[in-house]
Design a protein around this motif. Structure first.
Motif, short mmCIF file in Angstrom:
data_model
loop_
_atom_site.label_atom_id
_atom_site.label_comp_id
_atom_site.label_asym_id
_atom_site.label_seq_id
_atom_site.Cartn_x
_atom_site.Cartn_y
_atom_site.Cartn_z
N THR A 81 -9.92 38.75 23.13
CA THR A 81 -10.72 39.05 21.89
C THR A 81 -12.16 38.96 21.78
O THR A 81 -12.68 38.80 22.97
CB THR A 81 -10.21 37.93 20.90
OG1 THR A 81 -10.97 36.73 21.31
CG2 THR A 81 -8.72 37.61 20.76
N PHE B 159 -7.00 40.53 17.11
CA PHE B 159 -5.67 40.02 16.97
C PHE B 159 -4.74 40.74 16.38
O PHE B 159 -5.08 41.66 15.42
CB PHE B 159 -5.91 38.64 15.95
CG PHE B 159 -6.70 37.40 16.53
CD1 PHE B 159 -6.25 36.88 17.60
CD2 PHE B 159 -7.90 37.05 15.99
CE1 PHE B 159 -6.90 35.65 18.38
CE2 PHE B 159 -8.83 36.12 16.67
CZ PHE B 159 -8.25 35.53 17.56
N ASP B 160 -3.49 40.56 16.76
CA ASP B 160 -2.35 41.35 16.39
C ASP B 160 -2.29 43.04 16.12
O ASP B 160 -2.22 43.76 15.31
CB ASP B 160 -2.12 40.95 14.79
CG ASP B 160 -1.61 39.34 14.57
OD1 ASP B 160 -0.78 38.88 15.31
OD2 ASP B 160 -2.14 38.85 13.89
N ARG C 10 -0.01 41.68 22.93
CA ARG C 10 -0.36 41.35 21.56
C ARG C 10 -1.01 40.02 21.74
O ARG C 10 -0.46 39.07 22.08
CB ARG C 10 0.86 41.36 20.53
CG ARG C 10 0.40 41.08 19.39
CD ARG C 10 1.83 41.10 18.51
NE ARG C 10 1.48 40.92 17.18
CZ ARG C 10 2.36 40.79 16.03
NH1 ARG C 10 3.83 41.39 16.22
NH2 ARG C 10 2.14 40.58 14.94
N VAL D 226 -2.39 36.79 19.42
CA VAL D 226 -1.87 35.92 18.30
C VAL D 226 -2.84 34.82 18.42
O VAL D 226 -3.10 34.15 19.29
CB VAL D 226 -0.48 35.80 18.35
CG1 VAL D 226 -0.47 35.25 16.72
CG2 VAL D 226 0.34 36.99 18.29
N ARG D 227 -3.60 34.66 16.92
CA ARG D 227 -4.51 33.69 16.95
C ARG D 227 -3.89 32.32 17.28
O ARG D 227 -2.87 32.05 16.81
CB ARG D 227 -4.98 33.54 15.29
CG ARG D 227 -6.15 32.72 15.01
CD ARG D 227 -6.48 32.77 13.48
NE ARG D 227 -6.77 34.11 13.06
CZ ARG D 227 -7.96 34.61 13.19
NH1 ARG D 227 -8.90 34.00 13.67
NH2 ARG D 227 -7.90 35.80 12.35
N ALA E 132 -6.25 32.68 21.78
CA ALA E 132 -5.30 33.85 21.50
C ALA E 132 -4.04 33.25 22.08
O ALA E 132 -4.09 32.66 23.51
CB ALA E 132 -5.52 35.07 21.48
N SER E 133 -2.79 33.33 21.87
CA SER E 133 -1.36 33.38 22.49
C SER E 133 -1.25 34.68 22.83
O SER E 133 -1.71 35.83 22.15
CB SER E 133 -0.46 32.85 21.61
OG SER E 133 -0.73 31.49 21.44
N HIS F 52 1.41 37.75 23.74
CA HIS F 52 2.94 38.19 23.93
C HIS F 52 2.86 39.32 24.37
O HIS F 52 2.20 40.15 24.56
CB HIS F 52 3.56 38.63 22.50
CG HIS F 52 4.74 38.81 22.35
ND1 HIS F 52 5.37 39.95 22.67
CD2 HIS F 52 5.91 37.81 22.09
CE1 HIS F 52 6.55 40.11 22.39
NE2 HIS F 52 6.92 38.95 21.96
N ARG G 96 -4.07 28.43 13.05
CA ARG G 96 -3.34 29.41 14.23
C ARG G 96 -2.42 30.08 13.56
O ARG G 96 -1.81 29.68 12.23
CB ARG G 96 -2.72 28.51 15.23
CG ARG G 96 -1.77 27.31 14.84
CD ARG G 96 -1.30 26.61 15.79
NE ARG G 96 0.01 25.79 15.45
CZ ARG G 96 0.13 24.73 15.82
NH1 ARG G 96 -0.30 24.00 16.69
NH2 ARG G 96 1.54 24.25 15.59
N ALA G 97 -1.65 31.05 14.10
CA ALA G 97 -0.33 31.80 13.67
C ALA G 97 0.57 31.83 14.33
O ALA G 97 0.56 31.26 15.52
CB ALA G 97 -0.90 33.66 13.37
N PRO H 96 3.40 33.53 16.64
CA PRO H 96 3.40 34.61 17.38
C PRO H 96 5.14 35.01 17.10
O PRO H 96 5.79 34.35 16.88
CB PRO H 96 2.98 34.43 18.61
CG PRO H 96 3.17 33.14 18.80
CD PRO H 96 3.08 32.31 17.69
#
Length: 549
Positions: free
Chosen positions: A93, A150-151, A163, A165-166, A174-175, A177, A202-203, A205
């Motif tokens: 990011t 992100f995303d 991808r 993800v937050r 980020a995580s 994927h 966080r979101a 994933p």
């Protein structure tokens, strides 16, 4: 000889340890090589020495590196790979790119200075002492960064899609994927708690066939404050100032310094602590503060957070020169000093510890996880002396830990994160945690969610198999969340407590501690009505006995 196609995943770090995150993916018959994270090993000497070991593949054969976040144990090995020939892209990011540039520049500078200091004072075993990498290697690394939001899925070719993800751990974290032709893999990175003091939460994933989840606090929960938030810290500041001492707070330069400043500012406004001079003495922390200020304008922080409320305090002083730093070793009045590193493994905080630990009037407040083998861990466990710059320093100052500063998810929060993944994973690997913590999380996931969770070993390789993963994920999805109890009529006979363990020998040598991992799958085209044929590999790890003296 048959060439086995497919994707493999090798654990090059953070396996049975909470440091050195590095994961190598080899994809396809041509072995396209991609890494997720490139962290430095920190803590115990046996781990730090791994930084100097030969890398298992030529660095110039790695095409891409995907970075979860900027902390040293996830990004600090990047310049070493560049020094060895890596010339691919580093994906992350935008905020991770900014912070990682700060981290690796600081790390290179510290390594060069430490090598010079060791040579000057003669306490290194190496002649001459050399840094793992230098400032030129760090500068050659920074142009390789490529940023993605992100995303926003992006392709790397060969059927590989990534991808970010937050993750809510630090700014930009980020995580990851990752989709390959043979299955999907999710790397949690370091996961934040559901409610971060400064960042957006966080979101969750998308789920994946294989999941790597951090386990820093996999064996424990974070205690709820039994009084006002951070009252242990506030009380320590009050009594230290009363006895004429100063408070030293070793803090991670990225994110932890911001949270500590926010907490101190709130305590001052609430008149819970006296208004003492607050010094931030870490070039990296000051640079990171500027990135956090920019992030506020970019909408990356919580909407209810005003950065200026804790970065523009009248009693806040930014220490920029070496002379100013040296003066802080002996403060002329009670003060609060925030300095890196958070585990006291290096940086300016070492000089402050060297001068402040022998004075009983002072207090050292630890604000984060302290890995085994670090000075921070030694202080936390009550060491009466610690070694710095080749000499032992007596510990007479008060030492305490404020656990409420942690921005790592707790054991129950990690379980909740895995439980929310859709689809459910076939296999979960518990990484980035000390052995007991990782094993505890694996047991929680197995017992509470019914998923297959295990702790990989350093250097272990597993095969990513879409058909196997999909079939077993569907099976796991129909399994009960809690294993069914065995009916009394089917109970297994108890083994007497005094029964001797089974003696196993291999070529006449006794072995123990068997751990079995497998990727067996059912070949429906083989066998008959009475026979099932399983194909794949079985790996058996055995503990080697100690060599006789």
């Amino acid at each position: 000889m048959t060439v086995q196609r497919g994707t493999t995943l090798t654990f090059l770090g953070a396996a049975g340890a909470v440091t050195g995150s590095k994961y190598l993916l080899s994809i396809g018959q041509d072995e396209r090589r991609i890494m997720v994270d490139a962290g430095m090993f920190q803590g115990e000497k046996k781990l730090r020495e791994l930084n100097w070991a030969d890398f298992p593949v030529p660095a110039d054969t790695i095409t891409d590196i995907v970075l979860t976040h900027a902390h040293m144990d996830h990004s600090g090995y990047l310049p070493a790979l560049v020094k060895q020939g890596f010339r691919g892209h580093i994906w992350c990011t935008p905020d991770t790119a900014k912070l990682a540039a700060i981290v690796i520049r600081d790390a290179a500078n510290l390594q060069e200075r430490d090598a010079e200091h060791a040579e000057l004072h003669g306490y290194s075993k190496h002649h001459p002492p050399l840094p793992l990498y230098g400032t030129r290697d760090a500068e050659n690394t920074i142009p390789l960064f490529r940023t993605v939001g992100f995303d926003e899925p992006f392709g790397l070719g060969d059927g590989i899609v990534v991808r970010l993800v937050r993750a809510g751990h630090i700014l930009g974290s980020a995580s990851v994927h990752l989709t390959t032709p043979d299955g999907t893999i999710l790397f949690s990175g370091d996961l934040g708690r559901p409610d971060h003091p400064v960042l957006k939460p966080r979101a969750i994933p998308p789920g994946a066939d294989y999941v790597l989840v951090e386990s820093t606090y996999g064996d424990r929960d974070h205690p709820d404050p039994y009084n006002l938030p951070h009252e242990e810290l506030a009380d320590a500041i009050r009594r230290t100032a009363k006895r004429g001492g100063s408070v030293l707070i070793p803090a991670f330069a990225v994110d932890r310094t911001e949270i500590v400043l926010k907490t101190l500012a709130e305590m001052q406004r609430e008149e819970r602590i006296p208004e003492l001079p607050i010094y931030v003495n870490s070039p990296m922390a000051l640079a990171a503060l500027r990135v956090y200020r920019e992030a506020a304008h970019d909408g990356e922080l919580r909407p209810d957070v005003d950065v200026s409320s804790f970065t523009d305090l009248a009693n806040l002083h930014e220490v920029t020169t070496v002379d100013e730093s040296i003066k802080l070793n002996s403060p002329t009045m009670p003060s609060i000093i925030i300095s890196a590193s958070g585990m006291a493994t290096g940086g300016r905080v070492l000089h402050h510890l060297e001068h402040m630990l022998p004075d009983h009037r002072n207090t050292v407040v630890l604000t984060g996880f302290q890995a085994a083998g670090t000075r921070g861990r030694a202080l936390l466990e009550g060491a009466r002396q610690v070694k710095m710059f080749g000499n032992y320093v007596p510990v007479r100052a008060e030492v305490l830990q404020d656990e409420a500063f942690s921005v790592h998810a707790s054991g129950p929060e990690l379980v909740d994160w895995v439980a929310a993944l859709d689809p459910r994973p076939h296999q979960v690997f518990c990484v980035h945690g000390e052995a007991d913590s990782a094993a505890a999380l694996a047991q929680r996931l197995t017992h509470q969610l019914g998923v297959h969770a295990t702790v990989p070993r350093m250097g272990e390789t597993v095969r990513i198999t879409a058909e196997y993963a999909g079939r077993n994920a569907r099976t796991a999805a129909t399994a009960p969340a809690h294993p069914r109890p065995v009916p009394a009529t089917q109970a297994r006979p108890a083994i007497p407590a005094a029964a001797a363990p089974l003696a196993v020998t291999l070529a006449g040598t006794p072995v123990s501690g068997a751990q079995i991992t497998t990727d067996l799958h059912w070949n429906r085209e083989s066998g008959d009505a009475d026979t099932i044929v399983l194909e794949g590999t079985i790996t058996i790890h055995l503990d080697r006995p100690a060599e006789p003296a």
